[in-house]
Enzyme design. Structure first.
Site, PDB file in Angstrom:
ATOM      1  N   TYR A 184       0.767  -1.101   0.242  1.00 13.46           N
ATOM      2  CA  TYR A 184      -0.081  -0.634  -0.099  1.00 13.46           C
ATOM      3  C   TYR A 184       0.781   1.569  -0.111  1.00 13.46           C
ATOM      4  CZ  TYR A 184      -4.090   2.816   1.030  1.00 13.46           C
ATOM      5  OH  TYR A 184      -4.325   3.940   1.006  1.00 13.46           O
ATOM      6  N   LYS A 188       0.852   3.912  -3.886  1.00 11.22           N
ATOM      7  CA  LYS A 188       0.722   5.287  -3.435  1.00 11.22           C
ATOM      8  C   LYS A 188       1.559   6.299  -3.484  1.00 11.22           C
ATOM      9  CE  LYS A 188      -3.934   4.771  -2.147  1.00 11.22           C
ATOM     10  NZ  LYS A 188      -4.417   4.625  -3.412  1.00 11.22           N
TER      11      LYS A 188
END
Length: 273
Positions: A184, A188
């Protein structure tokens, strides 16, 4: 003649597309853009959620909102989506690249680094980063040909900062222990880099590309997580989904017509520590 500044936020006559439009943040982005006058394509993998959001926004804001189903990680699906949206709502002026995935298996998503499955890593990357590129590639190219457009890409505070592992002690999400997976964070961070690249690539063609980076949003975490997270925030609380909408409208509209390549952190001050 008196200058009107309010009109800078007016999206009347614009077509906006929001991926992940049925999600926690997406449904608020759809509503905010629609209330400011945009025709909105609500795009999601879940037809039921997209349809419900489009119906509610159309009713509550007397706006044009239409549901579309697509897999943004699949190029053929993205191409079909672009044809469907343009046939129904016209060329897209505002692309809100908002969709992300935790996969359908939270056990795999929250696995520790030592045990994280590379196939799960690739599945998440295919949506969180590859899908953003495919959407920007398709819709940004059209914007560049027309000489204007705004692309907004949702990242995360953990694309800027590493998570503080201490906040996860005794914390849970929807009843299970949680963490922030490395995939994650990496995906991002990639969104922020992609934004900067596209902003410089298409700037000469009048296409602006910016990142909206939310801090932690209340969305099913237990009280212990909220307490520990809030203790790290200068404003003293987690975000609510609607806290993100002001920045979204700003980046979509002519109010930000000289803003591109930027990462707007709506994080309660966390990144200022």
């Amino acid at each position: 003649m008196t200058q009107s500044y309010r009109r800078l936020f007016d999206l009347t006559g614009k077509t906006a597309l929001v991926t992940g439009g049925g999600g926690i943040l997406g449904r608020h982005f759809v509503a905010a853009l629609a209330e400011h006058g945009a025709r909105v394509a609500v795009v999601d993998r879940n037809d039921e959620e997209a349809t419900a959001v489009a119906a509610r926004v159309s009713r509550d804001y007397d706006a044009v909102a239409q549901a579309f189903v697509a897999d943004i990680a699949d190029k053929a699906s993205v191409l079909a989506l672009s044809e469907q949206v343009e046939a129904s709502l016209g060329p897209v002026d505002i692309l809100f690249n908002n969709a992300a995935t935790k996969t359908d298996n939270l056990e795999n998503f929250f696995a520790p680094v030592e045990d994280f499955d590379i196939e799960v890593w690739r599945e998440i990357m295919s949506v969180n980063l590859d899908g953003m590129f495919l959407m920007a590639q398709r819709f940004g190219a059209g914007m560049a040909r027309r000489g204007h457009g705004s692309i907004i890409q949702t990242a995360s505070i953990y694309g800027m900062l590493a998570p503080d592992q201490r906040i996860y002690e005794g914390s849970s999400y929807l009843g299970r222990a949680i963490n922030t997976p490395a995939v994650y964070t990496a995906s991002k961070a990639g969104v922020i880099g992609l934004t900067r690249h596209l902003a410089t690539y298409w700037g000469h063609a009048g296409v602006r590309v910016n990142t909206l980076t939310p801090g932690g949003v209340e969305s099913g975490q237990n009280a212990e997580f909220s307490r520990r997270y809030a203790a790290r925030i200068p404003l003293g609380r987690m975000a609510e989904a609607e806290d993100m909408t002001g920045a979204a409208v700003f980046l979509a509209s002519d109010a930000s017509r000289y803003v591109t390549g930027q990462n707007i952190a709506v994080d309660g001050g966390l990144s200022a520590w």
